[in-house]
Design a protein around this motif. Structure first.
Motif, PDB file in Angstrom:
ATOM      1  N   LYS A 313       0.946  -1.174  -0.167  1.00  0.00           N
ATOM      2  CA  LYS A 313      -0.052  -0.110  -0.005  1.00  0.00           C
ATOM      3  C   LYS A 313       0.999   1.410   0.053  1.00  0.00           C
ATOM      4  O   LYS A 313       0.520   2.272  -0.630  1.00  0.00           O
ATOM      5  CB  LYS A 313      -1.034  -0.189   1.114  1.00  0.00           C
ATOM      6  N   THR A 314       1.857   1.317   0.774  1.00  0.00           N
ATOM      7  CA  THR A 314       2.850   2.432   0.674  1.00  0.00           C
ATOM      8  C   THR A 314       3.627   2.468  -0.629  1.00  0.00           C
ATOM      9  O   THR A 314       3.690   3.427  -1.147  1.00  0.00           O
ATOM     10  CB  THR A 314       3.868   2.193   1.735  1.00  0.00           C
ATOM     11  N   ALA A 315       4.062   1.356  -1.121  1.00  0.00           N
ATOM     12  CA  ALA A 315       4.734   1.131  -2.690  1.00  0.00           C
ATOM     13  C   ALA A 315       3.531   1.856  -3.488  1.00  0.00           C
ATOM     14  O   ALA A 315       4.165   3.125  -4.504  1.00  0.00           O
ATOM     15  CB  ALA A 315       4.950   0.048  -3.088  1.00  0.00           C
TER      16      ALA A 315
ATOM     17  N   ASN B 403       8.893   4.061   3.522  1.00  0.00           N
ATOM     18  CA  ASN B 403       8.380   3.158   2.594  1.00  0.00           C
ATOM     19  C   ASN B 403       7.533   3.689   1.405  1.00  0.00           C
ATOM     20  O   ASN B 403       7.178   2.749   0.271  1.00  0.00           O
ATOM     21  CB  ASN B 403       7.194   2.308   3.375  1.00  0.00           C
ATOM     22  N   ALA B 404       7.038   4.932   1.455  1.00  0.00           N
ATOM     23  CA  ALA B 404       6.352   5.538   0.238  1.00  0.00           C
ATOM     24  C   ALA B 404       6.935   6.612  -0.281  1.00  0.00           C
ATOM     25  O   ALA B 404       6.776   6.956  -1.622  1.00  0.00           O
ATOM     26  CB  ALA B 404       4.845   5.997   0.785  1.00  0.00           C
ATOM     27  N   ASP B 405       7.823   7.318   0.412  1.00  0.00           N
ATOM     28  CA  ASP B 405       8.311   8.599  -0.051  1.00  0.00           C
ATOM     29  C   ASP B 405       9.509   8.494  -0.885  1.00  0.00           C
ATOM     30  O   ASP B 405      10.708   9.135  -0.762  1.00  0.00           O
ATOM     31  CB  ASP B 405       8.638   9.519   0.817  1.00  0.00           C
ATOM     32  N   TYR B 406       9.733   7.361  -1.580  1.00  0.00           N
ATOM     33  CA  TYR B 406      10.790   7.379  -2.545  1.00  0.00           C
ATOM     34  C   TYR B 406      10.273   6.573  -3.572  1.00  0.00           C
ATOM     35  O   TYR B 406       9.507   5.868  -3.658  1.00  0.00           O
ATOM     36  CB  TYR B 406      12.141   6.559  -1.837  1.00  0.00           C
ATOM     37  N   ARG B 407      11.113   6.697  -4.793  1.00  0.00           N
ATOM     38  CA  ARG B 407      10.805   5.794  -5.996  1.00  0.00           C
ATOM     39  C   ARG B 407      11.978   5.056  -6.584  1.00  0.00           C
ATOM     40  O   ARG B 407      13.138   5.251  -6.296  1.00  0.00           O
ATOM     41  CB  ARG B 407      10.421   6.939  -7.340  1.00  0.00           C
ATOM     42  N   SER B 408      11.547   3.671  -6.564  1.00  0.00           N
ATOM     43  CA  SER B 408      12.680   2.594  -6.852  1.00  0.00           C
ATOM     44  C   SER B 408      13.169   2.826  -8.202  1.00  0.00           C
ATOM     45  O   SER B 408      12.470   3.713  -9.056  1.00  0.00           O
ATOM     46  CB  SER B 408      12.006   1.252  -6.811  1.00  0.00           C
TER      47      SER B 408
END
Lengths: 408, 408
Positions: A313-315, B403-408
């Protein structure tokens, strides 16, 4: 209501009146709100009822009341209190529900078991009987209101009122189904209760209506999740006034049964989606389809494992095509899975297949898909014919702000 | 490492050397890190091994390799790669593990099955064999290092290195047990893998060591949760070199068996707590005790339902004595529970009992307790003798940011 969810529809839909259903609202004053907080729905004599309630082992007295009354099959009124869930309140909570049912039954000249009651809001505080009774007195004499007012009044911290509508032809007769629902707003210190009410002028046997509603529930309300938490008060009730004038439907072989059943499923799914679209802090609506599982039940558990995974969900909140987290969620579901047969897609793009990343897959359509509001994750387990579909939202700072950044 | 968790101990403990264990680290360059990322632990001949691995149905090839090797009971080396989990990489991932084991076995003149391998980091990218081999070459000739360096090197986005120690007397002989562990840091795009390694100079039969480790695991690593997500790579291995000089322990009736068993449990619990104390975004360590359940297993499932509930975890983050959310989490666990017998406490203060809020309970000690870093939630179901204890952390904006505030 606070700032409208970015996933909300543009406006409340135009919903038809249902013959035999009269909506009224009043202000009982359960909270220091200036808006109405008590919804009173009068149903003409002869209305059939069906319902599904929370699986929680700690249900509210309202849920216990409805569970006892639903099998009797008939309804004359619905009362919904917003601002106080009356859950975990012992004998005082039960007394409040009994007092409400008795008062309305006395007003209508029917049995207390014909009266359905729900409450949502603060937990652990017995619903004040005096406020409920005064609220009912006001509601009895209030002017009838429209669906949007009723949908707003059953809400707590919902960010928009939720209603939906389906019409169906039974023989020559047009039959209407209207639903209103609240959730997954939050009211301190409570959890995201879902309360849904469906009204139709169809003439249908209550046992058959129950059968249809239970089946529809399995493909709609049981397939949504915001944060994996389950309220003590979740309730969905369906009321059929029988006013449409067609020949009564008493079995699935009767004319119109299939059409009505399909319409009911459609309406339940619309309502369930609206709840996800008001998920706390939601910025993305996520549609998860699991195929190729050992069985439908196995597919459902895997789909929920993905939908409830904070890392998935965070992704999605981060617009990150992190299929490794989907693999993780499949793996932890405890269901049959073979890593080397697993395929995963985001939108229409296959990103992993046969236990490996798809080498050199085109990242552009995936990135574009993840920037949108409506995200689809597809998983094929490559094992069998089992299939399931569930819906959830992303997990964002908004969720934390709503649920942690206040003090009760 | 990024900013140290507020729940971290003040410093890395002073850990004794273990006779028969030589630690070395090197830089394989799996990521663009300037620090070492490969840990190589040489174990003297005669070292016994036991292990527990993830329940995931999609395990990494390292986990499969260890599962095959553990029952053989003997170990000569451990290799831990940080920066690449090598999970979901098909035959190429398996080939990498085989190459590492073959190279080390050739170096030591032992069987490949005596070599244990773990990897943690990015998922879906096969571990580059050339980098692993060059890293091993460098490690073979590196100067031995200390526990803190090894604990740092197995870490990924852990915010502090984690080690613990227990001593026990077996007869006249002092026996040492040392453990290092990593988790629940996060490395894009991966999940919070837990890798733990225990080293002791005790002389113990591997089958008995396995029995003790499996039991200790059930009361330690299986009782912690950060976000309910389960890694594909979780592994805990215990190595016993047998150098301490006491008579070998081969059954629970042998002298020292009980003492060693207790020490192993103690060490496992210390290590498990360190993982929770590095939970992503954690600001509170939460100890959850469930008593009065139908059975220990039922108590464990209820305790995990509370520990994994986002609403409970955000309430603790908000320092909010929101016992309604605890009721909710008990109710949704699907285990036997009777709302009207349920009691709940925060710290030492009973806030709800017999299905009702404790009227006029003193809120001051509850508020003071919740302001601290170490929170205890007690639940008594009032049904039976079942008991369980689990540990978790709160759910904060920090978790979302990581877990959300980055982009792979």
């Amino acid at each position: 209501m606070t700032q409208r969810s970015p996933l909300a529809p543009a406006s409340f839909p135009d919903l038809p009146a249902i013959d035999g259903v009269t909506l009224r609202t009043a202000r009982a004053g359960y909270k220091a709100w200036t808006r109405c907080d008590l919804t009173y729905v009068e149903l003409d004599a002869g209305t059939a009822v069906a319902g599904v309630t929370t699986q929680s082992k700690c249900p509210s007295p309202e849920v216990e009341w409805c569970r006892d009354a639903i099998p009797l099959g008939s309804a004359r009124a619905l009362v919904v209190n917003a601002g106080n869930a009356n859950a975990f309140t012992g004998h005082r909570g039960r007394a409040a529900v009994e007092a409400i049912a008795a008062k309305v039954a006395n007003h209508l000249g029917c049995l207390p078991s014909d009266i359905f009651v729900s409450s949502t809001g603060v937990i652990g505080v017995p619903l004040p009987i005096d406020k409920a009774e005064a609220g009912l007195e006001a509601a009895f004499t209030a002017a009838p209101c429209n669906w949007e007012e009723a949908a707003t009044t059953i809400g707590t911290t919902d960010t928009f009122p939720k209603g939906a509508h389906v019409s169906v032809m039974i023989g020559d007769q047009r039959v209407e189904l209207v639903g209103i629902i609240k959730g997954s707003g939050m009211i301190a210190p409570d959890m995201a209760t879902m309360l849904g009410y469906i009204f139709t002028d169809a003439a249908i046997d209550p046992a058959l209506l129950q059968q249809m509603l239970s089946a529809a529930n399995r493909k709609s309300f049981s397939c949504i999740t915001v944060d994996s938490d389950t309220s003590t008060s979740d309730t969905v009730l369906a009321f059929a006034t029988g006013k449409a004038g067609h020949a009564p439907i008493t079995s699935m072989d009767d004319a119109g049964a299939d059409a009505f059943n399909a319409a009911l499923h459609d309406l339940c799914r619309q309502l369930a989606h609206l709840v996800v679209r008001d998920g706390e802090g939601a910025t993305k609506f996520i549609d998860i389809i699991v195929e190729g599982a050992d069985s439908d039940a196995s597919a459902h558990r895997i789909a929920l494992s993905i939908a409830n995974s904070p890392l998935v969900k965070t992704a999605i909140a981060g617009e990150d095509a992190n299929w490794g987290r989907v693999v993780m969620a499949v793996g932890k579901a405890g269901e049959p899975a073979d890593r080397d047969r697993l395929s995963i897609r985001f939108g229409a793009t296959q990103v992993a297949t046969g236990g490996l990343a798809v080498e050199g897959y085109d990242e552009a359509p995936v990135a574009a898909h993840l920037k949108g509001q409506d995200i689809q994750i597809g998983v094929d387990l490559g094992l069998g014919e089992g299939r399931a579909q569930v819906w959830t939202c992303d997990l964002t700072h908004g969720y934390i702000s709503i649920n942690a950044d206040y003090r009760s």
